[in-house]
Scaffold this motif. Structure first.
Motif, mmCIF file in Angstrom:
data_model
loop_
_atom_site.group_PDB
_atom_site.id
_atom_site.type_symbol
_atom_site.label_atom_id
_atom_site.label_comp_id
_atom_site.label_asym_id
_atom_site.label_seq_id
_atom_site.Cartn_x
_atom_site.Cartn_y
_atom_site.Cartn_z
ATOM 1 N N LEU A 40 1.119 -1.504 -0.331
ATOM 2 C CA LEU A 40 -0.025 0.109 0.089
ATOM 3 C C LEU A 40 1.099 1.403 0.011
ATOM 4 C CD1 LEU A 40 -2.846 -0.476 2.233
ATOM 5 C CD2 LEU A 40 -2.760 -1.042 0.043
ATOM 6 N N ALA A 41 2.268 0.593 -0.734
ATOM 7 C CA ALA A 41 3.047 2.249 -0.474
ATOM 8 C C ALA A 41 2.476 3.559 -1.215
ATOM 9 C CB ALA A 41 4.115 2.286 0.148
ATOM 10 N N ALA A 42 1.966 3.224 -2.133
ATOM 11 C CA ALA A 42 1.660 4.008 -3.128
ATOM 12 C C ALA A 42 0.595 4.812 -3.225
ATOM 13 C CB ALA A 42 2.078 3.572 -4.866
ATOM 14 N N ASP A 43 -0.156 3.872 -2.418
ATOM 15 C CA ASP A 43 -0.941 4.639 -2.267
ATOM 16 C C ASP A 43 -1.891 5.158 -0.448
ATOM 17 O OD1 ASP A 43 -3.021 3.131 -3.927
ATOM 18 O OD2 ASP A 43 -3.657 1.374 -2.839
ATOM 19 N N ARG A 44 -1.034 5.709 -0.274
ATOM 20 C CA ARG A 44 0.009 5.993 1.140
ATOM 21 C C ARG A 44 0.406 7.508 0.816
ATOM 22 N NH1 ARG A 44 -1.567 2.369 5.148
ATOM 23 N NH2 ARG A 44 -0.398 0.051 5.479
ATOM 24 N N ALA A 45 1.182 7.299 0.086
ATOM 25 C CA ALA A 45 1.932 8.193 -0.879
ATOM 26 C C ALA A 45 0.840 9.029 -0.918
ATOM 27 C CB ALA A 45 2.991 7.977 -2.085
ATOM 28 N N GLU A 46 -0.037 8.322 -2.025
ATOM 29 C CA GLU A 46 -0.796 9.433 -2.518
ATOM 30 C C GLU A 46 -1.627 10.136 -1.670
ATOM 31 O OE1 GLU A 46 -2.938 11.327 -6.807
ATOM 32 O OE2 GLU A 46 -0.929 10.400 -5.326
ATOM 33 N N HIS A 47 -2.761 8.992 -0.714
ATOM 34 C CA HIS A 47 -3.167 9.686 0.551
ATOM 35 C C HIS A 47 -1.733 10.717 0.705
ATOM 36 C CE1 HIS A 47 -6.002 9.784 3.830
ATOM 37 N NE2 HIS A 47 -4.171 10.323 4.473
ATOM 38 N N ALA A 48 -0.858 11.093 1.280
ATOM 39 C CA ALA A 48 -1.004 12.078 1.881
ATOM 40 C C ALA A 48 -0.727 13.133 0.812
ATOM 41 C CB ALA A 48 0.724 11.312 2.915
ATOM 42 N N ARG A 49 -0.713 13.272 -0.633
ATOM 43 C CA ARG A 49 -0.441 14.066 -1.153
ATOM 44 C C ARG A 49 -1.672 14.835 -1.363
ATOM 45 N NH1 ARG A 49 -1.718 15.429 -6.237
ATOM 46 N NH2 ARG A 49 -2.686 13.840 -6.699
ATOM 47 N N VAL A 50 -2.509 14.505 -1.510
ATOM 48 C CA VAL A 50 -4.123 14.720 -1.378
ATOM 49 C C VAL A 50 -4.893 15.223 -0.242
ATOM 50 C CG1 VAL A 50 -6.344 14.036 -2.248
ATOM 51 C CG2 VAL A 50 -4.720 13.474 -3.623
ATOM 52 N N LEU A 51 -3.947 14.518 1.007
ATOM 53 C CA LEU A 51 -4.760 15.263 1.778
ATOM 54 C C LEU A 51 -4.088 16.908 2.726
ATOM 55 C CD1 LEU A 51 -6.615 14.826 4.293
ATOM 56 C CD2 LEU A 51 -4.832 13.534 5.520
ATOM 57 N N SER A 52 -2.473 16.623 1.703
ATOM 58 C CA SER A 52 -1.940 17.719 2.403
ATOM 59 C C SER A 52 -2.817 18.775 1.370
ATOM 60 C CB SER A 52 -0.553 17.513 2.042
ATOM 61 O OG SER A 52 0.374 18.863 2.157
ATOM 62 N N ASP A 53 -2.845 18.886 0.515
ATOM 63 C CA ASP A 53 -3.524 19.307 -0.997
ATOM 64 C C ASP A 53 -5.314 20.272 -0.495
ATOM 65 O OD1 ASP A 53 -1.744 19.585 -2.882
ATOM 66 O OD2 ASP A 53 -2.387 18.255 -3.452
ATOM 67 N N ALA A 54 -6.041 18.958 -0.209
ATOM 68 C CA ALA A 54 -7.633 19.178 0.851
ATOM 69 C C ALA A 54 -7.219 20.290 1.989
ATOM 70 C CB ALA A 54 -7.712 17.885 0.586
ATOM 71 N N GLN A 55 -6.142 20.159 3.374
ATOM 72 C CA GLN A 55 -6.024 20.677 3.777
ATOM 73 C C GLN A 55 -5.619 21.992 4.180
ATOM 74 O OE1 GLN A 55 -4.189 17.815 6.795
ATOM 75 N NE2 GLN A 55 -6.071 16.813 7.288
ATOM 76 N N ALA A 56 -4.797 22.901 2.634
ATOM 77 C CA ALA A 56 -4.716 23.763 2.669
ATOM 78 C C ALA A 56 -5.456 24.255 1.870
ATOM 79 C CB ALA A 56 -3.414 23.261 1.264
ATOM 80 N N TYR A 57 -6.037 24.252 0.367
ATOM 81 C CA TYR A 57 -7.384 24.357 0.110
ATOM 82 C C TYR A 57 -8.015 24.680 1.502
ATOM 83 C CZ TYR A 57 -10.905 25.328 -3.105
ATOM 84 O OH TYR A 57 -11.770 26.423 -3.616
ATOM 85 N N PHE A 58 -8.539 23.828 1.559
ATOM 86 C CA PHE A 58 -9.829 24.139 2.886
ATOM 87 C C PHE A 58 -9.730 25.381 3.572
ATOM 88 C CE2 PHE A 58 -11.438 20.603 0.383
ATOM 89 C CZ PHE A 58 -12.998 20.763 1.032
ATOM 90 N N GLN A 59 -8.538 25.676 3.855
ATOM 91 C CA GLN A 59 -8.284 27.117 4.350
ATOM 92 C C GLN A 59 -8.936 28.399 3.568
ATOM 93 O OE1 GLN A 59 -6.494 27.644 7.457
ATOM 94 N NE2 GLN A 59 -5.766 26.034 7.180
ATOM 95 N N VAL A 60 -9.285 28.535 2.002
ATOM 96 C CA VAL A 60 -9.704 29.284 2.010
ATOM 97 C C VAL A 60 -11.345 28.394 1.099
ATOM 98 C CG1 VAL A 60 -7.992 30.661 1.330
ATOM 99 C CG2 VAL A 60 -8.230 28.879 0.042
ATOM 100 N N ALA A 61 -11.293 27.476 0.874
ATOM 101 C CA ALA A 61 -12.536 27.299 0.215
ATOM 102 C C ALA A 61 -14.265 27.396 0.491
ATOM 103 C CB ALA A 61 -12.786 25.410 0.109
ATOM 104 N N PRO A 62 -14.580 27.521 0.033
ATOM 105 C CA PRO A 62 -16.282 27.533 0.095
ATOM 106 C C PRO A 62 -16.762 26.648 0.928
ATOM 107 C CG PRO A 62 -16.629 27.823 -2.976
ATOM 108 C CD PRO A 62 -14.511 27.225 -1.995
#
Length: 330
Positions: A64-86
């Motif tokens: 699951l290494a690749a899945d964990r890495a993709e999860h971490a990338r998207v979670l970081s992007d989502a947490q950043a964007y949701f600082q200013v998201a609608p």
């Protein structure tokens, strides 16, 4: 030598808005420093520390290494964007699948949805979509609002191929097992009936493609390659196997869980990833389990992904030969 930037306020998290940083007393020049990323307008994110290079064997040992890495990338992007998201935005589509570690081709942009009549968000790094309220439900993961698994699957009806929809659906309806082999139905993302309800919702686009995929979705597939195996053998005209089968001794003791089984032909199939090869503990466990299967009168077929996938997969012929040895008329 580059000048080391002044430390950021401890009140600021891994990602934060420019407005919050200015309110904490930081200057605009500090927010342009090389230790900060600018993933979205009005947002800054601390640069992560470089990760040590992972060896090939370490990657193989963790399927699951690749899945964990993709999860971490998207979670970081989502947490950043949701600082200013609608206010009513949620992670949607392929990005939502990555947050749930579901098998789905990745998206570079963050897929963000809103419910009509809200306007779909736009901006660098964002792929916005607007959807009718009856076509989506949401839940929260790590502080981020995300489309539900059934909604994710149905929303991707026009983006994924038939096989990709089946692989995604199999992962959603799978019932995981704990370390002792006991099923955990509460950990199932959604049922087949919930997928059907999502496909049949009023106004759903690509309903025909979703229903066609639904006819091939089964409970019991443990990975994308296991679904590939089942569909490839199905296309070759082989009988459909039982999935995730408990193999027990005559007195009821559990010997193991077979990936696929043809009980009428005393044939078991195991789809093995590299972790079966590089993990000594897994290797010894497999030896003991497969020996026990043979003592119970089963033939065990062990396959790897290269036999299942590719332009000319050998798995169907291997399985057909085994079934014929046990009486299948072919």
């Amino acid at each position: 030598m580059p000048i080391t930037p002044r430390p950021l306020s401890a009140r600021l998290g891994a990602s934060f808005t420019v407005a919050d940083a200015l309110a904490q007393g930081h200057t605009t020049s500090r927010l342009r420093a090389h230790d900060l990323e600018r993933p979205y307008h009005g947002v800054r994110r601390r640069m992560p520390a470089p990760a040590p290079p992972a060896s090939e064997s370490a990657h193989d040992a963790d399927p699951l290494a690749a899945d964990r890495a993709e999860h971490a990338r998207v979670l970081s992007d989502a947490q950043a964007y949701f600082q200013v998201a609608p206010a009513h935005a949620f992670v949607a589509g392929r990005s939502a699948a990555a947050l749930l570690m579901l098998p789905c081709p990745a998206a570079e942009e963050l897929c963000v949805g809103v419910v009509a009549p809200q306007r779909a968000p736009r901006g660098r790094g964002i792929r916005g979509t607007k959807i009718a309220p009856q076509l989506v439900s949401t839940r929260e993961i790590d502080g981020v609002r995300v489309a539900s698994p059934a909604s994710i699957w149905a929303m991707l009806g026009g983006e994924l191929t038939h096989r990709e929809l089946v692989i995604l659906g199999d992962a959603i309806v799978r019932i995981p097992r704990n370390e002792r082999g006991r099923p955990m139905p509460d950990a199932q993302h959604a049922t087949i009936e919930q997928l059907r309800s999502a496909a049949m919702a009023r106004g759903r686009r690509h309903r025909g493609r979703l229903l066609a995929a639904l006819s091939d979705i089964r409970v019991g597939s443990g990975s994308a390659v296991e679904t590939d195996f089942r569909l490839t053998c199905q296309d070759a005209g082989l009988p459909e196997p039982d999935l995730d089968v408990e193999i027990r001794t005559p007195d009821g003791a559990l010997v193991g869980i077979a990936d696929a089984a043809h009980p009428g032909y005393r044939t078991l199939v195991e789809i093995e990833g590299d972790h079966h090869r590089v993990s000594r503990r897994q290797w010894l466990r497999d030896l003991q389990k497969h020996a026990a299967y043979v003592r119970l009168g089963y033939e065990v077929i062990r396959l790897v992904s290269t036999q299942v996938r590719g332009p000319r997969p050998r798995a169907p012929q291997i399985i057909a030969d085994a079934l014929r040895r046990h009486g299948w008329p072919g």
